[in-house]
Design a protein around this motif. Structure first.
Motif, PDB file in Angstrom:
ATOM      1  N   ASP A   1       0.886  -1.164   0.000  1.00 17.70           N
ATOM      2  CA  ASP A   1       0.000   0.000   0.000  1.00 17.70           C
ATOM      3  C   ASP A   1       0.920   1.208   0.000  1.00 17.70           C
ATOM      4  O   ASP A   1       1.719   1.386   0.928  1.00 17.70           O
ATOM      5  CB  ASP A   1      -0.916  -0.012   1.220  1.00 17.70           C
ATOM      6  CG  ASP A   1      -1.892  -1.179   1.180  1.00 17.70           C
ATOM      7  OD1 ASP A   1      -2.367  -1.517   0.093  1.00 17.70           O
ATOM      8  OD2 ASP A   1      -2.161  -1.748   2.247  1.00 17.70           O
ATOM      9  N   VAL A   2       0.841   2.024  -1.031  1.00 22.10           N
ATOM     10  CA  VAL A   2       1.826   3.072  -1.297  1.00 22.10           C
ATOM     11  C   VAL A   2       1.271   4.453  -0.981  1.00 22.10           C
ATOM     12  O   VAL A   2       0.125   4.765  -1.310  1.00 22.10           O
ATOM     13  CB  VAL A   2       2.262   3.026  -2.778  1.00 22.10           C
ATOM     14  CG1 VAL A   2       3.294   4.099  -3.082  1.00 22.10           C
ATOM     15  CG2 VAL A   2       2.803   1.648  -3.140  1.00 22.10           C
ATOM     16  N   VAL A   3       2.117   5.282  -0.370  1.00 24.71           N
ATOM     17  CA  VAL A   3       1.860   6.711  -0.194  1.00 24.71           C
ATOM     18  C   VAL A   3       3.043   7.429  -0.835  1.00 24.71           C
ATOM     19  O   VAL A   3       4.199   7.113  -0.546  1.00 24.71           O
ATOM     20  CB  VAL A   3       1.736   7.108   1.289  1.00 24.71           C
ATOM     21  CG1 VAL A   3       1.637   8.624   1.443  1.00 24.71           C
ATOM     22  CG2 VAL A   3       0.552   6.406   1.935  1.00 24.71           C
ATOM     23  N   GLY A   4       2.766   8.383  -1.716  1.00 24.64           N
ATOM     24  CA  GLY A   4       3.814   9.120  -2.401  1.00 24.64           C
ATOM     25  C   GLY A   4       3.993  10.511  -1.834  1.00 24.64           C
ATOM     26  O   GLY A   4       3.034  11.149  -1.402  1.00 24.64           O
ATOM     27  N   VAL A   5       5.238  10.970  -1.850  1.00 21.13           N
ATOM     28  CA  VAL A   5       5.585  12.321  -1.407  1.00 21.13           C
ATOM     29  C   VAL A   5       6.483  12.943  -2.459  1.00 21.13           C
ATOM     30  O   VAL A   5       7.435  12.307  -2.929  1.00 21.13           O
ATOM     31  CB  VAL A   5       6.321  12.291  -0.048  1.00 21.13           C
ATOM     32  CG1 VAL A   5       6.854  13.668   0.317  1.00 21.13           C
ATOM     33  CG2 VAL A   5       5.423  11.759   1.048  1.00 21.13           C
ATOM     34  N   ASP A   6       6.180  14.158  -2.844  1.00 20.91           N
ATOM     35  CA  ASP A   6       7.029  14.895  -3.776  1.00 20.91           C
ATOM     36  C   ASP A   6       6.789  16.383  -3.535  1.00 20.91           C
ATOM     37  O   ASP A   6       5.683  16.787  -3.175  1.00 20.91           O
ATOM     38  CB  ASP A   6       6.704  14.539  -5.218  1.00 20.91           C
ATOM     39  CG  ASP A   6       7.892  14.758  -6.144  1.00 20.91           C
ATOM     40  OD1 ASP A   6       8.299  13.786  -6.809  1.00 20.91           O
ATOM     41  OD2 ASP A   6       8.425  15.882  -6.206  1.00 20.91           O
ATOM     42  N   ILE A   7       7.811  17.184  -3.743  1.00 20.70           N
ATOM     43  CA  ILE A   7       7.671  18.627  -3.560  1.00 20.70           C
ATOM     44  C   ILE A   7       6.974  19.265  -4.764  1.00 20.70           C
ATOM     45  O   ILE A   7       6.432  20.359  -4.682  1.00 20.70           O
ATOM     46  CB  ILE A   7       9.046  19.273  -3.273  1.00 20.70           C
ATOM     47  CG1 ILE A   7       8.857  20.605  -2.582  1.00 20.70           C
ATOM     48  CG2 ILE A   7       9.892  19.351  -4.542  1.00 20.70           C
ATOM     49  CD1 ILE A   7      10.074  21.110  -1.868  1.00 20.70           C
ATOM     50  N   VAL A   8       6.966  18.536  -5.889  1.00 21.45           N
ATOM     51  CA  VAL A   8       6.340  19.003  -7.126  1.00 21.45           C
ATOM     52  C   VAL A   8       4.934  18.394  -7.224  1.00 21.45           C
ATOM     53  O   VAL A   8       4.759  17.217  -6.942  1.00 21.45           O
ATOM     54  CB  VAL A   8       7.189  18.562  -8.340  1.00 21.45           C
ATOM     55  CG1 VAL A   8       6.531  18.973  -9.643  1.00 21.45           C
ATOM     56  CG2 VAL A   8       8.592  19.134  -8.237  1.00 21.45           C
ATOM     57  N   PRO A   9       3.938  19.171  -7.617  1.00 21.64           N
ATOM     58  CA  PRO A   9       2.588  18.597  -7.771  1.00 21.64           C
ATOM     59  C   PRO A   9       2.608  17.414  -8.734  1.00 21.64           C
ATOM     60  O   PRO A   9       3.302  17.441  -9.749  1.00 21.64           O
ATOM     61  CB  PRO A   9       1.763  19.741  -8.359  1.00 21.64           C
ATOM     62  CG  PRO A   9       2.542  20.981  -8.098  1.00 21.64           C
ATOM     63  CD  PRO A   9       3.996  20.581  -8.009  1.00 21.64           C
ATOM     64  N   GLN A  10       1.853  16.377  -8.402  1.00 25.54           N
ATOM     65  CA  GLN A  10       1.743  15.188  -9.244  1.00 25.54           C
ATOM     66  C   GLN A  10       0.256  14.886  -9.441  1.00 25.54           C
ATOM     67  O   GLN A  10      -0.297  13.992  -8.805  1.00 25.54           O
ATOM     68  CB  GLN A  10       2.465  14.005  -8.595  1.00 25.54           C
ATOM     69  CG  GLN A  10       3.938  14.220  -8.343  1.00 25.54           C
ATOM     70  CD  GLN A  10       4.741  14.416  -9.619  1.00 25.54           C
ATOM     71  OE1 GLN A  10       4.374  13.939 -10.691  1.00 25.54           O
ATOM     72  NE2 GLN A  10       5.848  15.130  -9.513  1.00 25.54           N
ATOM     73  N   PRO A  11      -0.428  15.635 -10.305  1.00 26.50           N
ATOM     74  CA  PRO A  11      -1.885  15.520 -10.414  1.00 26.50           C
ATOM     75  C   PRO A  11      -2.381  14.155 -10.879  1.00 26.50           C
ATOM     76  O   PRO A  11      -3.528  13.812 -10.624  1.00 26.50           O
ATOM     77  CB  PRO A  11      -2.256  16.611 -11.427  1.00 26.50           C
ATOM     78  CG  PRO A  11      -1.006  16.876 -12.184  1.00 26.50           C
ATOM     79  CD  PRO A  11       0.131  16.621 -11.229  1.00 26.50           C
ATOM     80  N   ASN A  12      -1.545  13.365 -11.520  1.00 28.59           N
ATOM     81  CA  ASN A  12      -1.975  12.052 -11.997  1.00 28.59           C
ATOM     82  C   ASN A  12      -1.419  10.898 -11.173  1.00 28.59           C
ATOM     83  O   ASN A  12      -1.528   9.740 -11.574  1.00 28.59           O
ATOM     84  CB  ASN A  12      -1.587  11.873 -13.468  1.00 28.59           C
ATOM     85  CG  ASN A  12      -2.304  12.875 -14.341  1.00 28.59           C
ATOM     86  OD1 ASN A  12      -3.496  13.099 -14.191  1.00 28.59           O
ATOM     87  ND2 ASN A  12      -1.558  13.507 -15.230  1.00 28.59           N
ATOM     88  N   TYR A  13      -0.822  11.208 -10.042  1.00 27.76           N
ATOM     89  CA  TYR A  13      -0.283  10.154  -9.175  1.00 27.76           C
ATOM     90  C   TYR A  13      -1.431   9.239  -8.743  1.00 27.76           C
ATOM     91  O   TYR A  13      -2.450   9.712  -8.240  1.00 27.76           O
ATOM     92  CB  TYR A  13       0.416  10.781  -7.958  1.00 27.76           C
ATOM     93  CG  TYR A  13       1.187   9.793  -7.136  1.00 27.76           C
ATOM     94  CD1 TYR A  13       2.423   9.327  -7.557  1.00 27.76           C
ATOM     95  CD2 TYR A  13       0.678   9.313  -5.937  1.00 27.76           C
ATOM     96  CE1 TYR A  13       3.139   8.421  -6.808  1.00 27.76           C
ATOM     97  CE2 TYR A  13       1.395   8.403  -5.177  1.00 27.76           C
ATOM     98  CZ  TYR A  13       2.625   7.960  -5.625  1.00 27.76           C
ATOM     99  OH  TYR A  13       3.339   7.053  -4.872  1.00 27.76           O
ATOM    100  N   PRO A  14      -1.306   7.923  -8.929  1.00 33.79           N
ATOM    101  CA  PRO A  14      -2.453   7.039  -8.728  1.00 33.79           C
ATOM    102  C   PRO A  14      -2.718   6.585  -7.296  1.00 33.79           C
ATOM    103  O   PRO A  14      -3.657   5.832  -7.057  1.00 33.79           O
ATOM    104  CB  PRO A  14      -2.093   5.832  -9.606  1.00 33.79           C
ATOM    105  CG  PRO A  14      -0.606   5.809  -9.609  1.00 33.79           C
ATOM    106  CD  PRO A  14      -0.181   7.251  -9.552  1.00 33.79           C
ATOM    107  N   PHE A  15      -1.921   7.027  -6.336  1.00 31.62           N
ATOM    108  CA  PHE A  15      -2.054   6.581  -4.949  1.00 31.62           C
ATOM    109  C   PHE A  15      -2.179   7.799  -4.041  1.00 31.62           C
ATOM    110  O   PHE A  15      -2.021   8.937  -4.497  1.00 31.62           O
ATOM    111  CB  PHE A  15      -0.827   5.744  -4.555  1.00 31.62           C
ATOM    112  CG  PHE A  15      -0.552   4.625  -5.519  1.00 31.62           C
ATOM    113  CD1 PHE A  15      -1.363   3.508  -5.561  1.00 31.62           C
ATOM    114  CD2 PHE A  15       0.509   4.699  -6.408  1.00 31.62           C
ATOM    115  CE1 PHE A  15      -1.130   2.478  -6.460  1.00 31.62           C
ATOM    116  CE2 PHE A  15       0.759   3.676  -7.313  1.00 31.62           C
ATOM    117  CZ  PHE A  15      -0.068   2.572  -7.336  1.00 31.62           C
ATOM    118  N   PRO A  16      -2.443   7.601  -2.752  1.00 31.26           N
ATOM    119  CA  PRO A  16      -2.457   8.755  -1.851  1.00 31.26           C
ATOM    120  C   PRO A  16      -1.154   9.543  -1.980  1.00 31.26           C
ATOM    121  O   PRO A  16      -0.071   8.953  -2.059  1.00 31.26           O
ATOM    122  CB  PRO A  16      -2.594   8.120  -0.468  1.00 31.26           C
ATOM    123  CG  PRO A  16      -3.288   6.820  -0.725  1.00 31.26           C
ATOM    124  CD  PRO A  16      -2.770   6.351  -2.055  1.00 31.26           C
TER     125      PRO A  16
END
Length: 152
Positions: free
Chosen positions: A36-51
């Motif tokens: 179960d994945v949670v992503g973090v990035d400083i840049v917006p990721q509007p199409n990121y498929p997970f929380p």
């Protein structure tokens, strides 16, 4: 497949924090492996498929990394990549590999760094018998995710 429709997979019950996740290609591999994945990035990721959390990765790992079963960091590599030497000054981009490794280690959780071969990621191992001439891209910390090179 859209960003809202994910392929079926069997969960392994483990939570993964993917730091500097980008659009989520690597995250999808972990998801398909059962995490179960949670992503973090400083840049917006509007199409990121997970929380997804848009924030500074180092700060987020320091505050929340201990709550995950595994922390994966794809820290920016511009400072170390060979291509940066001919495209610009390699000292201009910030060094996030070292500080990222330190904050991941401080969580006490298993961690993985994926980066360019030139990056100082720490001890280098890979999950299959690599020839000594190959440079694996991943380093692991206290994770047991890959056997130590001495066991090959």
């Amino acid at each position: 497949m859209t960003a809202r429709t994910l392929p079926l997979r069997r969960s392994n019950g483990l939570r993964l924090l993917d730091v500097c996740c980008g659009a989520g290609g690597l995250s999808m591999g972990y998801y398909l492996a059962g995490f179960d994945v949670v992503g973090v990035d400083i840049v917006p990721q509007p199409n990121y498929p997970f929380p997804f959390v848009q924030t500074d990765g180092i700060d987020y790992v320091a505050q929340h990394g201990h709550a995950f079963d595994l922390v994966h960091g794809s820290w920016p590599c511009e400072r170390y990549a060979r291509v940066t030497k001919w495209r610009g000054n390699p000292d201009d981009p910030p060094d996030l590999v070292g500080p990222g490794r330190e904050v991941m280690q401080a969580t006490g959780r298993p961690w993985v760094i994926e980066n360019v071969p030139e990056a100082p990621t720490g001890p280098r191992t890979c999950g299959n018998p690599c020839s000594p001439s190959r440079t694996p891209l991943a380093a692991h910390g206290r994770s047991g995710l890959a056997p130590p090179a001495s066991s090959w």
